[in-house]
Design a protein around this motif. Structure first.
Motif, PDB file in Angstrom:
ATOM      1  N   ASP A   1       0.669  -1.153   0.158  1.00 54.81           N
ATOM      2  CA  ASP A   1      -0.069  -0.179   0.131  1.00 54.81           C
ATOM      3  C   ASP A   1       0.901   1.218  -0.048  1.00 54.81           C
ATOM      4  O   ASP A   1       1.798   1.464   0.742  1.00 54.81           O
ATOM      5  CB  ASP A   1      -0.958   0.017   1.089  1.00 54.81           C
ATOM      6  N   VAL A   2       0.499   2.186  -0.891  1.00 50.41           N
ATOM      7  CA  VAL A   2       1.286   3.566  -0.993  1.00 50.41           C
ATOM      8  C   VAL A   2       0.181   4.705  -0.214  1.00 50.41           C
ATOM      9  O   VAL A   2      -0.860   5.168  -0.951  1.00 50.41           O
ATOM     10  CB  VAL A   2       1.383   3.900  -2.179  1.00 50.41           C
ATOM     11  N   CYS A   3       0.581   4.970   0.904  1.00 48.36           N
ATOM     12  CA  CYS A   3      -0.435   5.593   1.775  1.00 48.36           C
ATOM     13  C   CYS A   3      -0.170   7.191   1.386  1.00 48.36           C
ATOM     14  O   CYS A   3      -1.069   8.217   1.913  1.00 48.36           O
ATOM     15  CB  CYS A   3      -0.148   5.530   3.233  1.00 48.36           C
ATOM     16  N   SER A   4       0.935   7.746   0.811  1.00 46.47           N
ATOM     17  CA  SER A   4       1.318   9.195   0.932  1.00 46.47           C
ATOM     18  C   SER A   4       2.120   9.255  -0.278  1.00 46.47           C
ATOM     19  O   SER A   4       3.056   8.619  -0.439  1.00 46.47           O
ATOM     20  CB  SER A   4       1.710   9.649   2.352  1.00 46.47           C
ATOM     21  N   ILE A   5       2.151  10.361  -0.823  1.00 46.75           N
ATOM     22  CA  ILE A   5       3.229  10.816  -1.948  1.00 46.75           C
ATOM     23  C   ILE A   5       3.383  12.302  -1.774  1.00 46.75           C
ATOM     24  O   ILE A   5       2.386  13.026  -1.534  1.00 46.75           O
ATOM     25  CB  ILE A   5       2.544  10.581  -3.628  1.00 46.75           C
ATOM     26  N   ALA A   6       4.522  12.668  -2.097  1.00 42.34           N
ATOM     27  CA  ALA A   6       4.976  14.079  -2.048  1.00 42.34           C
ATOM     28  C   ALA A   6       5.831  14.603  -3.260  1.00 42.34           C
ATOM     29  O   ALA A   6       6.678  13.616  -3.563  1.00 42.34           O
ATOM     30  CB  ALA A   6       5.728  14.540  -0.640  1.00 42.34           C
ATOM     31  N   THR A   7       5.739  15.678  -3.718  1.00 42.91           N
ATOM     32  CA  THR A   7       6.517  16.230  -4.844  1.00 42.91           C
ATOM     33  C   THR A   7       7.053  17.376  -4.614  1.00 42.91           C
ATOM     34  O   THR A   7       6.816  17.936  -3.927  1.00 42.91           O
ATOM     35  CB  THR A   7       5.439  16.522  -6.031  1.00 42.91           C
ATOM     36  N   GLY A   8       8.228  17.320  -5.275  1.00 44.46           N
ATOM     37  CA  GLY A   8       9.144  18.603  -5.031  1.00 44.46           C
ATOM     38  C   GLY A   8       9.770  19.151  -6.547  1.00 44.46           C
ATOM     39  O   GLY A   8       9.191  18.877  -7.591  1.00 44.46           O
ATOM     40  N   ALA A   9      10.587  19.830  -6.226  1.00 44.86           N
ATOM     41  CA  ALA A   9      11.243  20.656  -7.583  1.00 44.86           C
ATOM     42  C   ALA A   9      12.146  19.549  -8.152  1.00 44.86           C
ATOM     43  O   ALA A   9      12.721  18.840  -7.623  1.00 44.86           O
ATOM     44  CB  ALA A   9      12.085  21.846  -7.153  1.00 44.86           C
ATOM     45  N   GLY A  10      12.161  20.100  -9.788  1.00 43.38           N
ATOM     46  CA  GLY A  10      13.323  19.277 -10.589  1.00 43.38           C
ATOM     47  C   GLY A  10      12.912  17.694 -10.547  1.00 43.38           C
ATOM     48  O   GLY A  10      13.858  16.959 -10.874  1.00 43.38           O
TER      49      GLY A  10
ATOM     50  N   THR B   1      -5.753  -2.103   4.625  1.00 42.94           N
ATOM     51  CA  THR B   1      -6.374  -2.533   3.318  1.00 42.94           C
ATOM     52  C   THR B   1      -7.863  -2.297   3.357  1.00 42.94           C
ATOM     53  O   THR B   1      -8.474  -2.572   2.111  1.00 42.94           O
ATOM     54  CB  THR B   1      -5.861  -3.996   2.980  1.00 42.94           C
ATOM     55  N   ALA B   2      -8.495  -2.258   4.449  1.00 41.31           N
ATOM     56  CA  ALA B   2      -9.805  -2.467   4.508  1.00 41.31           C
ATOM     57  C   ALA B   2     -10.545  -0.912   4.314  1.00 41.31           C
ATOM     58  O   ALA B   2     -11.630  -0.802   3.638  1.00 41.31           O
ATOM     59  CB  ALA B   2     -10.344  -2.660   5.964  1.00 41.31           C
ATOM     60  N   THR B   3      -9.513   0.207   4.619  1.00 41.36           N
ATOM     61  CA  THR B   3     -10.144   1.563   4.500  1.00 41.36           C
ATOM     62  C   THR B   3      -9.288   2.384   3.666  1.00 41.36           C
ATOM     63  O   THR B   3      -9.846   3.618   3.033  1.00 41.36           O
ATOM     64  CB  THR B   3     -10.192   2.280   6.005  1.00 41.36           C
ATOM     65  N   GLY B   4      -8.108   2.021   3.123  1.00 37.64           N
ATOM     66  CA  GLY B   4      -7.353   2.820   2.590  1.00 37.64           C
ATOM     67  C   GLY B   4      -6.440   3.845   3.182  1.00 37.64           C
ATOM     68  O   GLY B   4      -5.989   4.984   2.491  1.00 37.64           O
ATOM     69  N   ILE B   5      -6.647   4.166   4.418  1.00 38.52           N
ATOM     70  CA  ILE B   5      -5.927   5.028   5.162  1.00 38.52           C
ATOM     71  C   ILE B   5      -4.997   4.537   6.251  1.00 38.52           C
ATOM     72  O   ILE B   5      -5.230   3.318   6.445  1.00 38.52           O
ATOM     73  CB  ILE B   5      -6.814   6.082   5.762  1.00 38.52           C
ATOM     74  N   PRO B   6      -4.076   5.046   6.713  1.00 41.03           N
ATOM     75  CA  PRO B   6      -3.229   4.463   7.646  1.00 41.03           C
ATOM     76  C   PRO B   6      -3.934   3.733   8.851  1.00 41.03           C
ATOM     77  O   PRO B   6      -4.972   4.528   9.628  1.00 41.03           O
ATOM     78  CB  PRO B   6      -2.138   5.554   8.194  1.00 41.03           C
ATOM     79  N   SER B   7      -3.462   2.548   9.660  1.00 42.80           N
ATOM     80  CA  SER B   7      -4.353   1.957  10.718  1.00 42.80           C
ATOM     81  C   SER B   7      -3.763   3.239  11.961  1.00 42.80           C
ATOM     82  O   SER B   7      -2.606   3.780  11.999  1.00 42.80           O
ATOM     83  CB  SER B   7      -3.782   0.900  10.889  1.00 42.80           C
ATOM     84  N   PRO B   8      -4.595   3.402  12.740  1.00 43.57           N
ATOM     85  CA  PRO B   8      -4.463   4.397  13.817  1.00 43.57           C
ATOM     86  C   PRO B   8      -3.459   3.769  14.819  1.00 43.57           C
ATOM     87  O   PRO B   8      -3.191   2.564  14.928  1.00 43.57           O
ATOM     88  CB  PRO B   8      -5.681   4.572  14.599  1.00 43.57           C
TER      89      PRO B   8
END
Length: 376
Positions: free
Chosen positions: A86-95, A152-159
């Motif tokens: 699972d890919v929970c988060s993505i961040a983009t930067g310069a270049g 995998t049930a909700t698509g967000i990180p488990s608490p």
């Protein structure tokens, strides 16, 4: 090519080379004609986004170069990273820099997502990366780890947190990581106009959610009691909004840098995602009752009634994108009044994360990996 008097210069050798975008050229060495023009044989664009071609000359008396810029357009979703979990988060930067927080670790791309490298946090007890973000003031990268990574049930990180959970920082583009806030599960980040870093977490040990706010790039972390959030949005006047994800629900706001908080709407509605547009209109994605919009941060109107979890929201100019767990991506070009499917060739509709780069690419994180396409 012309001389100092503006006259064409013939017979000058010009060498063409790709300097960005991983494209290819044929006929890379050419000679200027009677009109002072040298034409490359062909230039095939490479990765999506900005591509650059350099034309350089050296006559022995003078030398220089010109850069030609083109944007490669990706009209449909293409998978560029797989096998990550699972890919929970993505961040983009310069270049062309992109980071992805996946259950198997943090991945980095330096070519707009065309290729990826695992850069760390792949074996930290039972915790998995749940969030990643780039501080725009200094390009330091922050990663949050929580118990078991994405659900995998909700698509967000488990608490919750656990061994190895917390906040990690990299000051060298992901090459090395320093553990700077221990124990709480960390699920999201925000950066204020004044330079503070906000971490959405499970709170102090034994607590039930909260925010840690650092004004010194992560050296210290005073606790700000708010809610049990995952997502944050910050408006142009510095107001901080937090969506209560794992608690009773609702949107909370601070007008004093996180010192105090008040609920400003959507009580009893678990909020999975928040985003602010350039005009400070706010969008909130819920667990099962759709997408909401507010133009004042207090009054909220439902603008889409999807029952899928709205795990992520992203903005590009006048467009708003919503990632749905089980129904792909929605796009609105009229401030949320209408929404259309944006899922052409997206083979995994369980979207867990969205991010948009400055050169017009949108990235989607799923249990299958990362997909990318142009925002148009």
């Amino acid at each position: 090519m012309t001389d100092q008097n503006g006259h064409p210069v013939a017979g000058v050798t010009v060498t063409f080379s790709v300097t960005a975008g991983r494209g290819t050229v044929t006929g890379a060495t050419q000679v200027t004609d009677a009109n002072g023009i040298a034409t490359v044989g062909s230039w095939t664009l490479g990765t999506a986004g900005v591509n650059e071609l350099q034309a350089a000359f050296n006559t022995g008396v003078s030398r220089g170069y010109t850069i030609f810029v083109a944007t490669a357009f990706l009209p449909s979703w293409t998978q560029t990273l797989s096998g990550t979990g699972d890919v929970c988060s993505i961040a983009t930067g310069a270049g062309g820099v992109v980071f992805a927080a996946a259950y198997s670790g943090v991945y980095r791309s330096t070519d707009n997502g065309a290729t990826w490298t695992l850069v760390g946090l792949s074996s930290v007890y039972a915790s998995g990366p749940s969030a990643v973000a780039i501080n725009p003031t200094n390009n330091h990268v922050f990663a949050g780890l929580g118990a078991f990574g994405c659900s995998t049930a909700t698509g967000i990180p488990s608490p919750g947190g656990g061994g190895g959970s917390g906040v990690y920082r990299s000051t060298d583009g992901g090459a090395t990581w320093t553990y700077i806030l221990g124990n709480p599960g960390a699920f999201g980040f925000g950066f204020t106009p004044g330079g503070s870093v906000i971490a959405a977490t499970s709170g102090p040990t034994g607590g039930n959610g909260g925010l840690f706010i650092s004004s010194d790039d992560g050296a210290s972390w005073p606790y700000g009691d708010c809610c049990y959030p995952r997502s944050l949005a910050i408006t142009s006047n510095g107001n901080i909004l937090a969506g209560d994800t794992y608690g009773a629900g609702g949107v909370f706001r601070s007008t004093n840098g996180g010192a105090s908080w008040s609920q400003v709407g959507l009580g009893n509605t678990p909020i999975y995602s928040l985003v602010a547009t350039a005009s400070d209109h706010l969008f909130a994605g819920s667990a099962s009752t759709g997408i909401y919009r507010s133009t004042d941060g207090v009054t909220w109107t439902q603008v889409n009634g999807t029952t899928n979890a709205v795990t992520s929201l992203a903005v590009s100019a006048s467009r708003v994108f919503a990632g749905l767990y089980g129904n792909g991506v929605l796009r609105s070009s009229d401030d949320g009044a209408t929404w259309t499917q944006f899922t052409s060739d997206l083979t995994d509709l369980r979207v867990e994360a969205l991010a948009i780069s400055s050169n017009g690419l949108i990235f989607a994180g799923t249990p299958s990996g990362v997909f990318v396409r142009s925002v148009q």
